[in-house]
Structures are given as C-alpha cells and as structure tokens.
Write a protein that holds these residues in place. Structure first.
Motif, PDB file in Angstrom:
ATOM      1  N   GLU A  16      31.316  30.190  65.231  1.00 34.65           N
ATOM      2  CA  GLU A  16      31.990  29.909  63.963  1.00 34.65           C
ATOM      3  C   GLU A  16      31.140  30.559  62.879  1.00 34.65           C
ATOM      4  N   LEU A  17      31.750  31.452  62.084  1.00 36.59           N
ATOM      5  CA  LEU A  17      31.005  32.242  61.103  1.00 36.59           C
ATOM      6  C   LEU A  17      31.547  32.004  59.700  1.00 36.59           C
ATOM      7  N   LYS A  18      30.623  31.872  58.750  1.00 37.68           N
ATOM      8  CA  LYS A  18      31.020  31.667  57.357  1.00 37.68           C
ATOM      9  C   LYS A  18      30.019  32.349  56.429  1.00 37.68           C
ATOM     10  N   ALA A  19      30.545  33.180  55.533  1.00 37.39           N
ATOM     11  CA  ALA A  19      29.711  33.856  54.535  1.00 37.39           C
ATOM     12  C   ALA A  19      30.036  33.275  53.161  1.00 37.39           C
ATOM     13  N   GLN A  20      29.004  32.965  52.405  1.00 37.87           N
ATOM     14  CA  GLN A  20      29.187  32.252  51.146  1.00 37.87           C
ATOM     15  C   GLN A  20      28.283  32.821  50.054  1.00 37.87           C
ATOM     16  N   THR A  21      28.805  32.811  48.836  1.00 38.01           N
ATOM     17  CA  THR A  21      28.028  33.220  47.663  1.00 38.01           C
ATOM     18  C   THR A  21      27.885  32.038  46.719  1.00 38.01           C
ATOM     19  N   GLU A  22      26.672  31.773  46.301  1.00 42.78           N
ATOM     20  CA  GLU A  22      26.396  30.722  45.322  1.00 42.78           C
ATOM     21  C   GLU A  22      26.637  31.271  43.921  1.00 42.78           C
ATOM     22  N   ILE A  23      27.154  30.430  43.038  1.00 40.26           N
ATOM     23  CA  ILE A  23      27.410  30.826  41.653  1.00 40.26           C
ATOM     24  C   ILE A  23      26.368  30.175  40.744  1.00 40.26           C
ATOM     25  N   ASN A  24      25.664  30.990  39.991  1.00 37.34           N
ATOM     26  CA  ASN A  24      24.760  30.484  38.957  1.00 37.34           C
ATOM     27  C   ASN A  24      25.463  30.595  37.607  1.00 37.34           C
ATOM     28  N   TRP A  25      25.707  29.462  36.966  1.00 38.37           N
ATOM     29  CA  TRP A  25      26.392  29.457  35.675  1.00 38.37           C
ATOM     30  C   TRP A  25      25.370  29.456  34.541  1.00 38.37           C
ATOM     31  N   HIS A  26      25.607  30.313  33.558  1.00 48.14           N
ATOM     32  CA  HIS A  26      24.737  30.365  32.384  1.00 48.14           C
ATOM     33  C   HIS A  26      25.607  30.599  31.153  1.00 48.14           C
ATOM     34  N   GLU A  27      25.589  29.616  30.269  1.00 50.06           N
ATOM     35  CA  GLU A  27      26.390  29.676  29.044  1.00 50.06           C
ATOM     36  C   GLU A  27      27.863  29.981  29.355  1.00 50.06           C
ATOM     37  N   GLY A  28      28.338  29.339  30.418  1.00 48.81           N
ATOM     38  CA  GLY A  28      29.744  29.460  30.769  1.00 48.81           C
ATOM     39  C   GLY A  28      30.125  30.705  31.539  1.00 48.81           C
ATOM     40  N   GLN A  29      29.144  31.557  31.840  1.00 50.69           N
ATOM     41  CA  GLN A  29      29.431  32.789  32.566  1.00 50.69           C
ATOM     42  C   GLN A  29      28.888  32.707  33.997  1.00 50.69           C
ATOM     43  N   PRO A  30      29.659  33.202  34.996  1.00 49.66           N
ATOM     44  CA  PRO A  30      29.203  33.141  36.389  1.00 49.66           C
ATOM     45  C   PRO A  30      28.321  34.340  36.752  1.00 49.66           C
ATOM     46  N   TYR A  31      27.237  34.044  37.451  1.00 52.07           N
ATOM     47  CA  TYR A  31      26.351  35.094  37.944  1.00 52.07           C
ATOM     48  C   TYR A  31      26.120  34.885  39.445  1.00 52.07           C
ATOM     49  N   VAL A  32      25.853  35.988  40.130  1.00 57.15           N
ATOM     50  CA  VAL A  32      25.644  35.929  41.572  1.00 57.15           C
ATOM     51  C   VAL A  32      24.340  35.202  41.882  1.00 57.15           C
TER      52      VAL A  32
END
Length: 217
Positions: A16-32
């Motif tokens: 079972e495989l799953k790839a995920q990206t975490e979101i870093n929020w800063h001042e309402g903007q999403p960053y990788v």
C-alpha cells in the motif's frame, strides 16, 4: 486550513503506497513543507523523503501462519535474532536510544520521586555480521534488503533477565534453535522505485485545485 494532501496513492505487488505533501501556511499563503512517501506490506514498512533518501525501513518478524492463515509478530523487543539476507547471516538487535545523561556526572534527585512515568521504548533496528563487529543501524544494509531474493530470520536468544521465563506466553517456540521464518519482500524494489518517482514529481509541489477552491470560499 488543510495541513497536508495526498498527491499519489497506489497498490503495487502487496504494498500500500501513499505520497503526501505537507502544507506550511504563512500569512494565509500555502508553502511546500515536508514531502514523504510511505509503503507498507505485511512484513515491511518504509518511508522515502522528498530528496529520494530513506527516512526509515522496518522489518516485521512474523511466525508461521495459524489456522486462519494469519501471521503475527512473535518476537519481543529484547530478543536477539538471526537475519539471513540471500544466505548472509547477521545478528539482529533492537538498540534502545540512550538516556540523555552523562554516565560520569552526578545529577540531583527527582524532586517528585513518587510520580509514575510510563516508559515508551525508543530505539532502532541494528545488525552486525560477527560478534567482533559493532552493531550498525539497519540502514547500512538497506540496498541489500531491497535487492534481496530471499530474506529469513530465526531466534538467537531471548533476554531472560527482563522476561519471566515461567510465563507460558514468553516461551520460545519448539524448534526455535534451527527454524527459519520468511520475511516477504517481493515487490519491495518496485515499491521503493514508485515512491522515489512520486516524491520527485511535479505533482508533489503542485497545490491541488480543490484546495484552491476551498481556500477561496
């Protein structure tokens, strides 16, 4: 705000495989943030980081199938095991993380000696090729494990200092001195390759359209 999103999911050769990206929020903007791909099978669990390196690869030590064809882990944390990788034998141990105190320094007594702290085991899987060698982190032989055609394990000994030998559930199985148990790794190479491709793909760094819609609502 969502904290992460799955950008690839698959089932491949028992994994079972799953790839995920975490979101870093800063001042309402999403960053990788952190990019990670996890693969899990009956006997192996691994994680590949965004640069293609391994974060971890853990083996499970299952016994023989029961009447329902189910296999369960039959080892204890303190067991010494033999690990056979394409015929090459290693001694396997779980090595506990040392306490963060200096061995030659005197520390003040606990101000609350009656408090109860439930211990949580922390450590890593380690192997050595002979008794004259030092134990090394299992990651030192990841390439051998991934490319192996046959992996087996067996008991070397049980740590009776910490385990009550009188308890029936602690007894080693009959024939433990010579029995070898299989570790199923078929499909591991393909699963690792899939994860490596995913974490380095454009999809890993593309903010999903459905999340953009939610953000504007």
């Amino acid at each position: 705000m969502p904290q992460a999103f799955d950008f690839a999911i698959a089932k491949l050769d028992g994994f079972e495989l799953k790839a995920q990206t975490e979101i870093n929020w800063h001042e309402g903007q999403p960053y990788v943030g952190e990019i990670l791909c996890e693969g899990a099978s009956e006997d192996v669990l691994f994680e590949v980081e965004g640069d293609g390196s391994f974060r971890s690869l853990r083996l499970s030590f299952h016994g023989l199938p029961d009447e329902d064809d189910e296999r369960s882990d039959i080892t204890l944390t303190g067991d010494a095991l033999w690990l056979y990788v394409d015929g090459r034998r290693y001694e396997y141990r779980n090595i506990a993380t040392p306490a963060p105190t200096f061995s030659n320094h005197s520390y003040p007594p606990d101000p609350d000696p009656e408090r109860v702290i439930l211990p949580v085991w922390r450590g890593h899987q380690a192997v050595r090729a002979s008794e004259s060698d030092s134990f090394m982190h299992l990651s030192r032989i990841y390439p051998d494990l991934i490319g192996a055609k046959k992996i087996e394990w067996g008991y070397k000994s049980r740590n009776w200092r910490d385990v009550d030998q009188r308890e029936a559930e602690n007894q080693l199985p009959d024939g433990w001195e010579t029995r070898r148990y299989p570790i199923k790794t078929a499909g591991l190479q393909a699963a690792v390759d899939w994860c490596t491709r995913q974490v380095q793909s454009d999809a890993a760094r593309a903010f999903p359209a459905n999340l953009q819609t939610e953000e504007k609502q």
